[in-house]
Motif scaffolding. Structure first.
Motif, PDB file in Angstrom:
ATOM      1  N   ILE A 100       0.828  -1.222   0.000  1.00 36.99           N
ATOM      2  CA  ILE A 100       0.000   0.000   0.000  1.00 36.99           C
ATOM      3  C   ILE A 100       0.855   1.261   0.000  1.00 36.99           C
ATOM      4  N   GLY A 101       2.163   1.125  -0.068  1.00 36.90           N
ATOM      5  CA  GLY A 101       2.999   2.325  -0.132  1.00 36.90           C
ATOM      6  C   GLY A 101       4.421   2.011   0.267  1.00 36.90           C
TER       7      GLY A 101
ATOM      8  N   LEU B 274       5.111  -1.467   7.465  1.00 35.45           N
ATOM      9  CA  LEU B 274       4.179  -1.629   8.582  1.00 35.45           C
ATOM     10  C   LEU B 274       4.630  -2.817   9.425  1.00 35.45           C
TER      11      LEU B 274
ATOM     12  N   TYR C  19       6.554   2.261   2.597  1.00 40.95           N
ATOM     13  CA  TYR C  19       6.892   2.348   4.018  1.00 40.95           C
ATOM     14  C   TYR C  19       6.629   0.969   4.593  1.00 40.95           C
TER      15      TYR C  19
HETATM   16  N1  ADE Z   1       3.433  -5.182   5.201  1.00 40.69           N
HETATM   17  C1  ADE Z   1       4.368  -4.389   5.765  1.00 40.69           C
HETATM   18  N2  ADE Z   1       4.445  -3.216   5.129  1.00 40.69           N
HETATM   19  C2  ADE Z   1       3.533  -3.257   4.112  1.00 40.69           C
HETATM   20  C3  ADE Z   1       3.135  -2.350   3.092  1.00 40.69           C
HETATM   21  N3  ADE Z   1       3.688  -1.145   2.945  1.00 40.69           N
HETATM   22  N4  ADE Z   1       2.162  -2.732   2.246  1.00 40.69           N
HETATM   23  C4  ADE Z   1       1.615  -3.958   2.352  1.00 40.69           C
HETATM   24  N5  ADE Z   1       1.946  -4.847   3.295  1.00 40.69           N
HETATM   25  C5  ADE Z   1       2.896  -4.511   4.174  1.00 40.69           C
END
Ligand code: ADE
Length: 246
Positions: free
Chosen positions: A134-135, A139, A137
């Protein structure tokens, strides 16, 4: 649409799936959202889902067995021929409105979310159909990313949004960012609503909105304009906007 989510943290989904549009979508039977803990599929005594990486190094790696078996069970239960199996990870293809539209035309999606750790590569190569990020960065896990993707897909399903919330004018669906919106009062602490919006002239209002959308897109996301096919009228307005800014 059937959407299954494989995660080690099912509780993370209850707020997001239990409120607002996603809740309504399930009540209307537009979608069935199911959250599954893939630890339940681990075939070892201690229900272990991860292990040390071959070759050494820090961190743990999610084992293939629990995830392969969980996906097989979901496929068997749904009896649909070919669900899309989506892996959330920072290395995936970047999620877009176009991808959301594509996924909204499927009838079964299975999302795989990892937490903290990596995935055994065989999950990517032999189980997953799409890897999504999703970007740019990182998570702590795929759960939040899965919620973002699911939200963007479910709101596009027929009957999910009423007219008031319609997605036809969304930024990115039209190719342009949305024009500004105003509501009452007409004068808020000296800040006035543009005259044109209270003129009652619908043709002029539509023109103003289109010009504002072009202006905003040019100022904030000029890359979107390069990808778009503008009408002659839009191109003319865009030239005017550029001149005004010179
Ligand atoms: N898991 C950790 N970071 C993520 C991200 N940016 N997009 C999708 N899944 C992820």
């Amino acid at each position: 649409m059937q959407i299954d989510v494989l995660t080690l943290f099912p509780g993370m989904f209850s707020g997001v799936f239990g409120e607002s549009i996603l809740k309504k979508a399930q009540e209307k039977s537009a979608v069935n959202l199911q959250v599954v803990n893939f630890r339940d599929f681990a075939d070892n005594k201690h229900k272990t889902v991860d292990d040390y990486p071959y070759g050494g190094g820090a961190g743990m790696v999610l084992k293939p067995q629990p995830i392969f078996d969980a996906v097989a069970a979901l496929k068997e239960k749904a009896k649909t021929s070919r669900p899309r199996v989506l892996l959330l990870c920072p290395q995936g293809e970047q999620h877009t409105q176009k991808k959301a539209e594509e996924l909204s035309r499927e009838d079964h999606l299975i999302f795989i979310c990892g937490h903290y750790e990596g995935y055994d590569e065989r999950i990517r190569t032999h189980l997953v159909t799409d890897e999504i990020s999703i970007g740019d960065y990182v998570l702590t896990g795929g759960e939040l990313a899965a919620m973002v993707v699911i939200d963007s897909v479910v709101r596009l399903l027929p009957e999910v949004l009423g007219n008031a919330e319609s997605h036809q004018q969304d930024s990115y669906s039209t190719g342009l960012l949305e024009h500004p919106h105003y509501t009452r009062p007409v004068d808020f602490r000296g800040l006035k609503v543009p005259e044109i919006l209270i003129s009652g002239n619908h043709k002029l209002i539509e023109e103003w909105r289109m010009k504002e959308a072009l202006k905003r897109t040019f100022a904030r996301r000029p890359d979107l304009l390069e990808k778009m096919e503008l009408t002659n009228q839009q191109s003319k307005w865009l030239e005017e906007i550029k001149k005004e800014l010179e």
